[in-house]
Design an enzyme around this catalytic site. Sequence first.
Site, PDB file in Angstrom:
ATOM      1  N   THR A  63      17.042  -7.694 -25.723  1.00  0.00           N
ATOM      2  CA  THR A  63      18.297  -8.442 -25.851  1.00  0.00           C
ATOM      3  C   THR A  63      18.800  -8.934 -24.500  1.00  0.00           C
ATOM      4  OG1 THR A  63      18.947  -7.265 -27.852  1.00  0.00           O
ATOM      5  CG2 THR A  63      20.702  -8.296 -26.584  1.00  0.00           C
ATOM      6  N   SER A 113     -13.615   3.131   8.777  1.00  0.00           N
ATOM      7  CA  SER A 113     -13.180   4.474   9.146  1.00  0.00           C
ATOM      8  C   SER A 113     -12.425   4.443  10.454  1.00  0.00           C
ATOM      9  CB  SER A 113     -14.385   5.407   9.273  1.00  0.00           C
ATOM     10  OG  SER A 113     -14.003   6.679   9.763  1.00  0.00           O
ATOM     11  N   SER A 114     -11.449   5.349  10.576  1.00  0.00           N
ATOM     12  CA  SER A 114     -10.709   5.502  11.824  1.00  0.00           C
ATOM     13  C   SER A 114     -11.411   6.480  12.758  1.00  0.00           C
ATOM     14  CB  SER A 114      -9.292   6.006  11.532  1.00  0.00           C
ATOM     15  OG  SER A 114      -9.362   7.285  10.914  1.00  0.00           O
TER      16      SER A 114
END
Length: 490
Positions: free
Chosen positions: A115, A332-333
């Site tokens: 509504t 990857s770090s």
Amino acid sequence: MPEIAQGPQDASRSAPTRTEHDLLGDREVPQAAYWGIHTLRAVENFPITGTTLATCPDLIRALAAIKQAAALANRELGLLDGTRCAAIVAACEEVRAGALHDQFVVDLIQGGAGTSTNMNANEVIANRALEILGHERGAYGHLHPNEHVNMGQSTNDVYPTALKIAGIGAIRRLVAAMSDLRGSFAGKAAEFADVLKMGRTQLQDAVPMTLGQEFGTYARMLAEDEARLGEAELLIREINMGATAIGTGITAHPLYAALVRERLAEITGIPLVTAEDLVEATQDCGAFVQVSGVLKRVAVKLSKTCNDLRLLSSGPRAGFGEINLPARQAGSSIMPGKVNPVIPEVVNQVAFEVIGNDVTISFAAEAGQLQLNAFEPVIAYSLFRSFAHLEAACRTLDRHCVRGITANRERLRAGVEQSIGIVTALNPYIGYRNATAVALEAHATGRGVYELVLEKGLMAREQLDAVLQPDRLTRPQALDPAIAQAIAAA
């Protein structure tokens, strides 16, 4: 262009306001806003996801198309005067063209069976129509959101119809994205048509195939699901406009349902049909369950394809290493040089979400009671997220992954030559018992099937070479009677 207004939560206290009234009383609404009191209350009541109707332009355009069709139908039936009809139509055309979408500020998930969404649309269209007529926003004595914009309608026929029209647009965009992805897979299938490799069942060596055949299956799976989405579109072309509250058509003209469907079909270009039983259609969410099920099917199969791409590209040294995916970013770090299959991974995650959305839609459809389902807003929220994210996933997989895939041809060929699986091709000539013995010895000793068959005198070299030709290994072939007779004679 119409003036842009802030949402209720951002409006300055010092900004000019207008007083609007509803059954609960009076409220001050920012004068610059095209939405009104019903929208204001909905924003206050449903701070749920932060995802507003404005994020779903398909739905907004569908709502505007419905309001336009209703105005035209009511004008033809003599229920709406030409001046108001023209203003409503003009406002709706602006919204369909992209104007005022920022004014659709209600959260997609809301109580009330949609509504608040319908009220938001009524108010925005009414206030823009008032401006077109030369009146101020909120001057509803001249043109009213419910009495004129919502004439002959209920949320209970407007909202599901809007979802279906919006869904058809989303289906078509998703199919287009899938078609492009399918074309890229088909292109790789042609590129890799001559690349021999080992097929696998249960992750164990099976029998030879080509890498082209493997990629061709991914294209075929997409084609099948494009067809299923086409079937789903046919299902949601059935609408319940004219049902009004519960399907009995109360407050609507007897000719309205047919006429509004005709006008709506003209506006949208979609060959819509009116449901045979409007009472049934108003409470039944089965069409949305069906569409969601097809989206889940697409997601499951797309995720399986991405699983394959990740596995086939695993390595690069200690995995399968049969194909190379384009390097998109550092993986990857801590591990230098590592590159991950990030594009298939993100598609996998979209698939997981779509599967979860399907569960939500199933529960929401089941939870309907009697003549209405109050939970269509969460169906809409889940369905349109599935559409949007699947489309984006297909585009991403196509552009950032599939187009750049390459094959490690030497490694693939070596895998075939070293595999015990090629003994299956010799089974019709040397018999299952001999083939099993060769396979077991090859596995135990690490020697090749080829050399063991020659050593045991089971086949001559020219016979063996003929049987192990790539074109014979990768498609159905009748037993060569000459070879069979020669082996039997020996």
